[in-house]
Write a protein that holds these residues in place. Sequence first.
Motif, PDB file in Angstrom:
ATOM      1  N   THR A  76       0.838  -1.206   0.000  1.00 35.85           N
ATOM      2  CA  THR A  76       0.000   0.000   0.000  1.00 35.85           C
ATOM      3  C   THR A  76       0.868   1.248   0.000  1.00 35.85           C
ATOM      4  N   LEU A  77       1.914   1.232   0.782  1.00 36.59           N
ATOM      5  CA  LEU A  77       2.840   2.365   0.814  1.00 36.59           C
ATOM      6  C   LEU A  77       3.471   2.567  -0.557  1.00 36.59           C
ATOM      7  N   ALA A  78       3.897   1.486  -1.188  1.00 36.79           N
ATOM      8  CA  ALA A  78       4.501   1.574  -2.525  1.00 36.79           C
ATOM      9  C   ALA A  78       3.517   2.174  -3.526  1.00 36.79           C
ATOM     10  N   GLN A  79       2.256   1.782  -3.456  1.00 41.82           N
ATOM     11  CA  GLN A  79       1.248   2.327  -4.371  1.00 41.82           C
ATOM     12  C   GLN A  79       1.071   3.822  -4.157  1.00 41.82           C
ATOM     13  N   ARG A  80       1.042   4.248  -2.906  1.00 42.37           N
ATOM     14  CA  ARG A  80       0.913   5.689  -2.616  1.00 42.37           C
ATOM     15  C   ARG A  80       2.104   6.469  -3.172  1.00 42.37           C
ATOM     16  N   LEU A  81       3.279   5.902  -3.063  1.00 41.21           N
ATOM     17  CA  LEU A  81       4.471   6.551  -3.608  1.00 41.21           C
ATOM     18  C   LEU A  81       4.410   6.619  -5.132  1.00 41.21           C
ATOM     19  N   ALA A  82       3.960   5.547  -5.756  1.00 40.96           N
ATOM     20  CA  ALA A  82       3.816   5.533  -7.214  1.00 40.96           C
ATOM     21  C   ALA A  82       2.815   6.591  -7.661  1.00 40.96           C
ATOM     22  N   ASP A  83       1.729   6.729  -6.926  1.00 33.23           N
ATOM     23  CA  ASP A  83       0.717   7.733  -7.267  1.00 33.23           C
ATOM     24  C   ASP A  83       1.293   9.146  -7.236  1.00 33.23           C
ATOM     25  N   VAL A  84       2.146   9.422  -6.266  1.00 31.55           N
ATOM     26  CA  VAL A  84       2.798  10.740  -6.190  1.00 31.55           C
ATOM     27  C   VAL A  84       3.646  10.976  -7.438  1.00 31.55           C
ATOM     28  N   CYS A  85       4.383   9.978  -7.849  1.00 37.61           N
ATOM     29  CA  CYS A  85       5.240  10.114  -9.035  1.00 37.61           C
ATOM     30  C   CYS A  85       4.412  10.334 -10.294  1.00 37.61           C
ATOM     31  N   LEU A  86       3.311   9.627 -10.409  1.00 35.09           N
ATOM     32  CA  LEU A  86       2.478   9.723 -11.604  1.00 35.09           C
ATOM     33  C   LEU A  86       1.628  10.993 -11.621  1.00 35.09           C
ATOM     34  N   ASP A  87       1.633  11.753 -10.526  1.00 38.31           N
ATOM     35  CA  ASP A  87       0.952  13.054 -10.519  1.00 38.31           C
ATOM     36  C   ASP A  87       1.610  14.034 -11.483  1.00 38.31           C
ATOM     37  N   ASN A  88       2.889  13.809 -11.786  1.00 42.70           N
ATOM     38  CA  ASN A  88       3.593  14.639 -12.760  1.00 42.70           C
ATOM     39  C   ASN A  88       3.227  14.147 -14.157  1.00 42.70           C
ATOM     40  N   ASP A  89       2.602  15.011 -14.945  1.00 41.73           N
ATOM     41  CA  ASP A  89       2.118  14.621 -16.274  1.00 41.73           C
ATOM     42  C   ASP A  89       3.215  14.150 -17.217  1.00 41.73           C
ATOM     43  N   LEU A  90       4.466  14.514 -16.957  1.00 45.16           N
ATOM     44  CA  LEU A  90       5.565  14.095 -17.818  1.00 45.16           C
ATOM     45  C   LEU A  90       5.951  12.632 -17.605  1.00 45.16           C
ATOM     46  N   VAL A  91       5.618  12.106 -16.437  1.00 41.35           N
ATOM     47  CA  VAL A  91       6.012  10.744 -16.075  1.00 41.35           C
ATOM     48  C   VAL A  91       5.037   9.763 -16.720  1.00 41.35           C
ATOM     49  N   ARG A  92       5.582   8.842 -17.503  1.00 41.15           N
ATOM     50  CA  ARG A  92       4.745   7.847 -18.190  1.00 41.15           C
ATOM     51  C   ARG A  92       4.645   6.544 -17.402  1.00 41.15           C
ATOM     52  N   GLU A  93       5.713   6.252 -16.660  1.00 38.00           N
ATOM     53  CA  GLU A  93       5.767   5.002 -15.920  1.00 38.00           C
ATOM     54  C   GLU A  93       6.677   5.203 -14.717  1.00 38.00           C
ATOM     55  N   VAL A  94       6.474   4.394 -13.667  1.00 35.20           N
ATOM     56  CA  VAL A  94       7.299   4.502 -12.473  1.00 35.20           C
ATOM     57  C   VAL A  94       7.538   3.113 -11.898  1.00 35.20           C
ATOM     58  N   GLU A  95       8.724   2.929 -11.348  1.00 31.83           N
ATOM     59  CA  GLU A  95       9.028   1.728 -10.579  1.00 31.83           C
ATOM     60  C   GLU A  95       9.438   2.171  -9.190  1.00 31.83           C
ATOM     61  N   ILE A  96       8.772   1.623  -8.194  1.00 33.71           N
ATOM     62  CA  ILE A  96       9.026   1.966  -6.800  1.00 33.71           C
ATOM     63  C   ILE A  96       9.456   0.710  -6.061  1.00 33.71           C
TER      64      ILE A  96
END
Length: 121
Positions: A76-96
């Motif tokens: 759940t923590l990892a998902q919340r962190l991924a969501d923060v990263c994907l809030d930036n419209d330039l980011v297409r994908e993230v690995e946490i």
Amino acid sequence: MTLDRVSVTGLRARGRHGVFQAERDLGQEFVVDATLFLDTRPAAAGDDLTQTVHYGELSEALVKVVEGDPVNLVETLAQRLADVCLDNDLVREVEISVHKPAAPIPLPFDDVIVTIRRSRA
């Protein structure tokens, strides 16, 4: 198109995540690795910070999540962190990856790591 990567690794913060009350009461250190996938060519072409990820601001936002509201699962923590990263419209994908080196395991071990990869919908 191949995407570029911007990574922050070994980001440390104290959180109160876990299923046991002692984890909530005492807290422990979590370590976060974040790799963001985006096209950095516009930033490089114009030497323009607004066309890429500001990794200082990103790091502060990730630490706030770790230090914030507790959750039971590292997933759940990892998902919340991924969501923060994907809030930036330039980011297409993230690995946490979230490391929990002080996990309550009564055996010798080096680390517990949960790694997730998320893409923009």
